[in-house]
Design an enzyme around this catalytic site. Structure first.
Site, PDB file in Angstrom:
ATOM      1  CE  LYS A 116      -3.731  -2.532   0.419  1.00  7.15           C
ATOM      2  NZ  LYS A 116      -3.085  -3.719  -0.131  1.00  7.15           N
ATOM      3  CD  GLU A 200      -4.258   6.666   3.692  1.00  2.59           C
ATOM      4  OE1 GLU A 200      -5.425   6.367   4.038  1.00  2.59           O
ATOM      5  OE2 GLU A 200      -3.779   6.347   2.606  1.00  2.59           O
ATOM      6  CG  HIS A 235     -13.437  -3.910   6.167  1.00  4.32           C
ATOM      7  ND1 HIS A 235     -13.310  -2.621   5.734  1.00  4.32           N
ATOM      8  CD2 HIS A 235     -13.148  -3.898   7.486  1.00  4.32           C
ATOM      9  CE1 HIS A 235     -12.930  -1.865   6.753  1.00  4.32           C
ATOM     10  NE2 HIS A 235     -12.832  -2.608   7.821  1.00  4.32           N
ATOM     11  NE  ARG A 291     -10.596  -9.051  -5.811  1.00  2.00           N
ATOM     12  CZ  ARG A 291     -10.199  -8.168  -4.919  1.00  2.00           C
ATOM     13  NH1 ARG A 291      -8.909  -7.987  -4.690  1.00  2.00           N
ATOM     14  NH2 ARG A 291     -11.079  -7.420  -4.257  1.00  2.00           N
TER      15      ARG A 291
HETATM   16  C1  MV4 Z   1      -9.822   4.642   5.017  1.00  4.32           C
HETATM   17  C2  MV4 Z   1     -11.041   5.098   5.551  1.00  4.32           C
HETATM   18  C3  MV4 Z   1     -11.089   6.402   5.990  1.00  4.32           C
HETATM   19  N1  MV4 Z   1      -9.982   7.195   5.904  1.00  4.32           N
HETATM   20  N2  MV4 Z   1      -8.763   5.461   4.941  1.00  4.32           N
HETATM   21  C4  MV4 Z   1     -11.139   0.072   4.582  1.00  4.32           C
HETATM   22  C5  MV4 Z   1     -10.508  -1.046   3.811  1.00  4.32           C
HETATM   23  C6  MV4 Z   1      -9.240  -0.518   3.287  1.00  4.32           C
HETATM   24  N3  MV4 Z   1      -9.065  -0.958   1.947  1.00  4.32           N
HETATM   25  C7  MV4 Z   1      -9.318   0.954   3.403  1.00  4.32           C
HETATM   26  N4  MV4 Z   1     -10.464   1.253   4.219  1.00  4.32           N
HETATM   27  C8  MV4 Z   1     -10.716   2.516   4.650  1.00  4.32           C
HETATM   28  N5  MV4 Z   1      -9.681   3.389   4.566  1.00  4.32           N
HETATM   29  C9  MV4 Z   1      -8.858   6.703   5.394  1.00  4.32           C
HETATM   30  N6  MV4 Z   1      -7.794   7.496   5.327  1.00  4.32           N
HETATM   31  C10 MV4 Z   1     -12.117   4.232   5.604  1.00  4.32           C
HETATM   32  C11 MV4 Z   1     -11.958   2.928   5.149  1.00  4.32           C
HETATM   33  C12 MV4 Z   1     -13.129   2.125   5.250  1.00  4.32           C
HETATM   34  C13 MV4 Z   1     -13.774   1.641   4.104  1.00  4.32           C
HETATM   35  C14 MV4 Z   1     -13.291   1.858   2.824  1.00  4.32           C
HETATM   36  C15 MV4 Z   1     -13.937   1.365   1.724  1.00  4.32           C
HETATM   37  C16 MV4 Z   1     -15.116   0.631   1.890  1.00  4.32           C
HETATM   38  C17 MV4 Z   1     -15.593   0.388   3.136  1.00  4.32           C
HETATM   39  C18 MV4 Z   1     -14.930   0.883   4.258  1.00  4.32           C
HETATM   40  C19 MV4 Z   1     -15.443   0.627   5.517  1.00  4.32           C
HETATM   41  C20 MV4 Z   1     -14.809   1.097   6.622  1.00  4.32           C
HETATM   42  C21 MV4 Z   1     -13.636   1.836   6.479  1.00  4.32           C
END
Ligand code: MV4
Length: 489
Positions: A116, A200, A235, A291
């Site tokens: 990442k 972040e 998630h 994917r």
């Molecule tokens: C975040 C966020 C808020 N702020 N990053 C969740 C999975 C991972 N791939 C990244 N995720 C998140 N990153 C920052 N800086 C909130 C999430 C997140 C989220 C992102 C996409 C879809 C669903 C989610 C559910 C909870 C938190």
């Protein structure tokens, strides 16, 4: 074109891939575990090879056994589906050294996207918006404290090797930062074998919007517009739609250009997804998924492009069948993931035998499924029963059509999340397109589900009663036929 492809996956996605092969005149090879002996995808394939015990680690992740099947069957290419080995760079490497075409991007691209921090850095350098955060991994506690201070609380600590929400934690104030860095590093070390973490700015109520891309080995790249996947729980995505209700032509232009640039800077070849978070009018790069995604059907439905056929053609060395100017959105698509789980009990999996099954049909309905009446859902794998996708000319009609399709869906024998989907389709905020990743909690969806689950149960109850009599009749006929044959012998 390839003459034989092995599908290194199971369930609905194995069937989805084999459907494309069948239409292209390519022979299909399935691999299956002990638990999948009776699965539909094994029956669907032209050939099938047994690869080990039910545990994924010993079958669907067992490279030695899968390569044995690849070589024994004389397959020229392997399609990994999603999950399992689909984003495993070592698997791609081994394909290459064995002279097998991996239907997906290169080993190097997968490794780069898997980190990442590296992906963030690459995208930032390319001028793609990223969430304010640290450029490098956290070196020590002092580094973490000063970085978080500069970014401004709340912040989120993420593992560089993480994914699917594992190994990340929100930090509301400075007093918690030291402890959270340490605990996230420890989780990252034990789960991913890499303790690198970064920080972040935490976005409070983002929307998850992703772009589907296709890239071939002749430098052609197109995006197939956007999907919104904000309706998820822990998630696990539950409902996806295309396009995103948040999208405007101007925003799509900008995000689409960023998605294409993102694909270019990592030498992307094949089908892929660029994920963004969208908050308060701004979008930020989040991750690259290397994917074919679970939710790919909704993009196929609104663009008319067969993503699996494109993948196969690209892997063979062909060119994408269209240019960007040929990509047009027609109408609206919604997908509900139908899972065998109990939405009233923390969505716990509900494996078991499907006693009666009838999937919806009619105008604008697509079902991607790997089950049948009499099939037993195994506790060893995910609880996905099918993906129910609908198309309609606009979003409101797509919602009505999804409600109608959910009404038609009959699954008796296991609990499903159908009542959950009905509750969301009926929810005013959902209907208004007011989505965030906290939607399910914010809108008290589960309270609604309770009522709808009761309706579902009474439907199931009367069907189950009918089934009893059906089964008795079937048993009587079977006995009579048996007696007749015995008598003739
Ligand atoms: C975040 C966020 C808020 N702020 N990053 C969740 C999975 C991972 N791939 C990244 N995720 C998140 N990153 C920052 N800086 C909130 C999430 C997140 C989220 C992102 C996409 C879809 C669903 C989610 C559910 C909870 C938190």
């Amino acid at each position: 074109m390839f003459s034989k492809i092995l599908v290194a996956n199971r369930g609905e996605i194995a069937i989805r891939v084999m459907r494309a092969c069948r239409e292209l005149g390519i022979s299909t090879v399935a691999v299956y575990s002990e638990a999948d002996k009776n699965a539909l995808f094994v029956k669907y394939a032209d050939e099938a090879y047994f690869i080990g015990p039910p545990q994924s680690s010993q079958s669907y992740l067992n490279m030695d056994n899968i390569f044995n099947a690849i070589h024994e069957s004389g397959s020229e290419a392997v399609h990994p589906g999603y999950g399992f080995l689909s984003e495993n760079a070592d698997f791609v490497k081994r394909c290459k050294s064995d002279g097998i075409v991996f239907i997906g991007p290169s080993e190097k691209t997968i490794r780069g996207a898997g980190s990442k921090i590296e992906a963030r850095k690459t995208m930032q350098k390319a001028g793609i918006p990223v969430i304010p955060g640290t450029e490098e991994g956290i070196k020590n506690v002092e580094h973490a404290i000063s970085a978080a201070e500069e970014i401004g609380y709340p912040v989120i600590v993420k593992s560089s090797a993480g994914g699917g929400g594992i190994g990340m934690k929100v930090v509301k104030e400075a007093t918690e930062i030291e402890q959270t860095i340490e605990s996230t590093q420890s989780v990252a070390r034990s789960v991913f074998g890499d303790e690198t973490v970064f920080i972040e700015k935490y976005l409070e109520e983002p929307r998850h919007i992703e772009f589907q891309i296709l890239a071939d080995s002749h430098d052609n790249i197109v995006h197939l517009c956007d999907r919104e996947c904000s309706i998820q729980r822990r998630h696990q995505k539950l409902i996806e739609e295309a396009p995103s209700p948040a999208m405007t032509l101007e925003l799509r232009e900008r995000m689409g250009a960023s998605a294409i640039k993102a694909a270019k800077v990592i030498d992307y070849v094949n089908s892929g997804t660029i994920e963004f978070l969208y908050s308060k009018g701004d979008y930020y790069f989040l991750e690259v998924n290397t994917r074919l995604q679970v939710e790919h059907p909704i993009t196929e439905v609104i663009t008319g492009v067969d993503l699996v056929k494109e993948q196969i053609n690209i892997a063979y060395g062909g060119e994408i069948s269209m240019k960007q100017r040929d990509v047009h959105i027609n109408g609206w698509a919604i997908e509900c993931r139908i899972n065998a789980e109990d939405p009233l009990n923390e969505f716990t999996p509900s494996p078991g035998k499907i006693r009666r099954y009838r999937s919806p049909g009619g105008p604008g309905v697509r079902v991607d499924s790997g089950v049948y009446a009499g099939y037993t859902i195994s506790p060893y794998y995910d609880s996905l029963v099918s993906k129910l996708s609908v198309w309609a000319p606009n979003r409101m009609e797509a919602i009505s059509r999804m409600k109608r399709a959910l009404y038609e869906y009959i699954i008796v024998g296991v609990k499903t999340n159908i009542p959950f989907h009905k509750a969301v389709m009926n929810n005013r905020a959902f209907q208004n397109g007011n989505l965030t990743t906290h939607f399910i909690d914010d809108h008290h969806i589960l309270k609604e589900v309770e009522k709808l689950a009761y309706d579902e149960k009474s439907k199931d109850g009367s069907l189950a009663a009918a089934l009893e009599t059906d089964n008795k009749k079937i048993a009587a006929v079977t006995a009579a036929v048996g007696a007749y044959l015995n008598q003739r012998r």
